[in-house]
Enzyme design. Structure first.
Site, PDB file in Angstrom:
ATOM      1  N   GLU A  76       9.643  -7.521   6.697  1.00 22.56           N
ATOM      2  CA  GLU A  76       9.397  -8.902   6.464  1.00 22.56           C
ATOM      3  C   GLU A  76      10.568  -9.467   7.250  1.00 22.56           C
ATOM      4  O   GLU A  76      10.161 -10.644   7.980  1.00 22.56           O
ATOM      5  CB  GLU A  76       9.473  -9.276   5.004  1.00 22.56           C
ATOM      6  CG  GLU A  76       8.903 -10.605   4.910  1.00 22.56           C
ATOM      7  CD  GLU A  76       8.756 -10.746   3.347  1.00 22.56           C
ATOM      8  OE1 GLU A  76       7.782 -10.414   2.809  1.00 22.56           O
ATOM      9  OE2 GLU A  76       9.735 -11.213   2.711  1.00 22.56           O
ATOM     10  N   HIS A  95       8.341  19.835   3.027  1.00 23.33           N
ATOM     11  CA  HIS A  95       7.024  20.383   2.806  1.00 23.33           C
ATOM     12  C   HIS A  95       5.837  19.423   2.791  1.00 23.33           C
ATOM     13  O   HIS A  95       4.766  19.832   2.405  1.00 23.33           O
ATOM     14  CB  HIS A  95       6.921  20.946   1.272  1.00 23.33           C
ATOM     15  CG  HIS A  95       8.185  22.069   1.175  1.00 23.33           C
ATOM     16  ND1 HIS A  95       8.152  23.432   1.423  1.00 23.33           N
ATOM     17  CD2 HIS A  95       9.495  21.964   0.574  1.00 23.33           C
ATOM     18  CE1 HIS A  95       9.207  24.079   1.107  1.00 23.33           C
ATOM     19  NE2 HIS A  95      10.095  23.034   0.984  1.00 23.33           N
ATOM     20  N   LYS A 102      -1.135 -16.097   2.155  1.00 22.42           N
ATOM     21  CA  LYS A 102      -1.082 -16.821   1.080  1.00 22.42           C
ATOM     22  C   LYS A 102      -2.276 -17.996   1.052  1.00 22.42           C
ATOM     23  O   LYS A 102      -3.249 -18.266   0.252  1.00 22.42           O
ATOM     24  CB  LYS A 102       0.167 -17.510   0.496  1.00 22.42           C
ATOM     25  CG  LYS A 102       1.030 -16.457   0.096  1.00 22.42           C
ATOM     26  CD  LYS A 102       2.351 -17.054  -0.391  1.00 22.42           C
ATOM     27  CE  LYS A 102       3.434 -16.047  -0.513  1.00 22.42           C
ATOM     28  NZ  LYS A 102       4.790 -16.822  -1.012  1.00 22.42           N
TER      29      LYS A 102
END
Length: 529
Positions: free
Chosen positions: A322, A351, A455
């Site tokens: 950000e 793994h 937003k």
């Protein structure tokens, strides 16, 4: 490079901080002396810019804000007496509040003590507290911590269900600077509804952590919530863990917040030194710049070799991405900057995806987080006098060596143990590294226009939903998607309307879709109240 030369390079580039017991090793990043010499003038400029930032310079022109998270761990640096007083008073209030909750002086109606915390926040208001809780909370904390950090109804239900019959003894922290953040507002209203469903009064359980004069502060005061704590205007969400945003939950869990602040202060002191080799954050920023050619060309893989640091990579995702992920530089030029961050933990990743890291696309560099202390108490010998901690250390060293042999660069940050002091220092180290790197590549690390754009786009979708529902309620017969779009004055948004209606239909919220789901154009839509 042969082993003798590597050993010498290790010693030449090893950073050690005696006060913290911190090591930073960038010797396996393959920069040369020519690169370092070329970067020195840029670092000189960046050190000066960071000093101006801490002195109170406006760092977020979009909101005309200073950036002062550094002042939180050393209030004497605050640019005005008023800011210093607010920092000191807030910290005292946090400590006093937590102490009173622990003693039962502050308690829920009808019960002796609070037993749980429900923290409602998004982004930095959740990631910092989550990381610190996972790293430092005792096995049996005074209050158990739960999070609502998304607007997912099923996720909210699951969290409330886990709390179960302890809802009456659960303290709710609602964290939002403006009070208008949709995810946090939604979580607050969902929590309030859960209390009301059990005939419980929400207000005596609720605490607001918010900006002065915000919508949330006004609600908290009007409804007589337990208390409020300030979310300072000059602290961004991704750097807010050392503010009330992170300290309230940490203190309630029994974590030594003063030790966290002290560790951060010591690291801040170390990372102010305007000398590349004597500044651990500058060494990180140098390495990041080299790895990605100053353009984020390689991802940052973060592998903490300690279970308690599992969430550190998630915390850094927001802090780094950000802060640095910007379309334009300070001059307004399109640069598309940023560094992608991902990771899990060692040795689990050996793994999982280390196979690709060693032999696949070389589009990354690694940061290993090493912890010297294995556990409290002694360890059993597993094999040939080696303990499980010896194996973990061996896995780290072996993985790094195997990667280096195949031209994969890496950094190792080593801490003596995981405790409040070292976690505070880790947070401060990366705060400064991000700030320095942002200065080097000339982007503003302290604003987030892309987040604001998202937003606004989401708000537009919700407004379209209201228009769509209104059209359907007025219709006397089923309508096609195209007809709905025309009547809503949104002919260019048919796909959005379709997805809105599909979601409403799936949740049995009035929209009735008939026709072939594989052919959206064939659908007819009606409304059933």
């Amino acid at each position: 490079m042969d082993s003798a030369a590597l050993w010498q390079r290790y010693q030449d580039w090893l950073y050690y901080n005696d006060a913290l017991g911190f090591y930073v090793d960038v010797s396996r990043m393959r920069f040369d002396d020519f690169f370092v010499k070329a970067m020195l003038p840029e670092f000189e400029r960046s050190f000066q810019e960071m000093a101006a930032l801490e002195g109170g310079a406006i760092a977020n022109p979009d909101e005309n804000r200073m950036v002062g998270h550094y002042w939180l761990r050393n209030a004497d640096l605050a640019p005005t007496p008023e800011l210093k007083q607010e920092i000191v008073e807030t910290l005292d209030r946090v400590k006093t509040f937590a102490s009173k909750v622990h003693r039962g002086e502050i308690h829920p109606p009808g019960a002796a003590k609070f037993t749980d915390i429900l923290s409602i926040g998004i982004g930095g208001s959740a990631l910092g507290p989550q990381f610190v809780s996972e790293a430092l909370a005792p096995i049996a904390p005074p209050l158990a911590l739960h999070f609502v950090d998304n607007s997912d109804p099923a996720g909210i239900d699951k969290t409330i269900a886990k709390i179960g019959d302890r809802l009456n003894t659960t303290l709710v922290l609602v964290i939002s600077k403006s009070g208008g953040t949709p995810e946090t507002r939604n979580g607050m209203l969902e929590a309030k509804a859960a209390y009301e469903a059990k005939n419980l009064d929400f207000a005596p359980h609720a605490v607001a952590i918010t900006g002065h004069g915000s919508k949330l502060e006004n609600i908290a005061k009007a409804d007589n919530w337990l208390t409020t704590f300030p979310m300072h205007d000059w602290v961004g969400g991704r750097t807010s863990e050392m503010s009330a945003v992170g300290l309230v939950a940490a203190a309630l869990q029994g974590i030594d917040i003063q030790a966290m602040l002290d560790g951060a202060k010591l690291m801040d002191d170390a990372t102010r030194i305007p000398d590349l080799k004597q500044n651990p954050a500058a060494l990180l920023a140098l390495s990041w710049h080299f790895a990605g050619n100053g353009k984020g060309a390689k991802d940052m893989v973060v592998l903490p070799y300690k279970d308690s640091l599992l969430l550190f990579s998630r915390y850094l995702q927001q802090l780094v991405m950000e802060s640095l992920g910007k379309e334009k530089d300070l001059g307004g030029n399109v640069v598309h900057q940023g560094i992608a961050v991902y990771g899990n933990k060692g040795s689990t990743d050996q793994h999982a995806y280390v196979q690709q890291l060693r032999e696949g696309v070389p589009n990354f560099f690694l940061t290993f987080i090493e912890v010297l202390k294995d556990r409290e108490g002694s360890s059993i010998a597993i094999e040939n006098e080696a303990t499980s901690g010896d194996f973990l250390s061996g896995f780290l060293q072996g993985t790094r060596q195997a990667l280096y042999e195949n031209s994969r660069d890496s950094i190792v940050v080593t801490i003596p143990e995981v405790n409040p002091r070292t976690v505070g220092a880790l947070i401060a180290l990366y705060d400064r590294a991000v700030g320095l790197y942002g200065s080097l590549v000339r982007v503003n690390a302290y604003h987030q226009p892309g987040v604001e754009a998202g937003k606004k786009a989401a708000a537009s979708v919700l407004a379209l939903q209201s228009q769509t529902i209104a059209v359907l309620k007025e219709a006397s017969s089923p309508l096609s998607l195209t007809e709905i779009a025309e009547k809503a004055g949104a002919c260019d948004r048919v796909e959005e309307i379709y997805k809105i209606l599909r979601h409403l239909h799936a949740n049995q919220r009035g929209a009735i879709l008939t026709g072939d789901p594989s052919k959206p154009d064939s659908l007819q839509v009606s409304w059933q109240s």
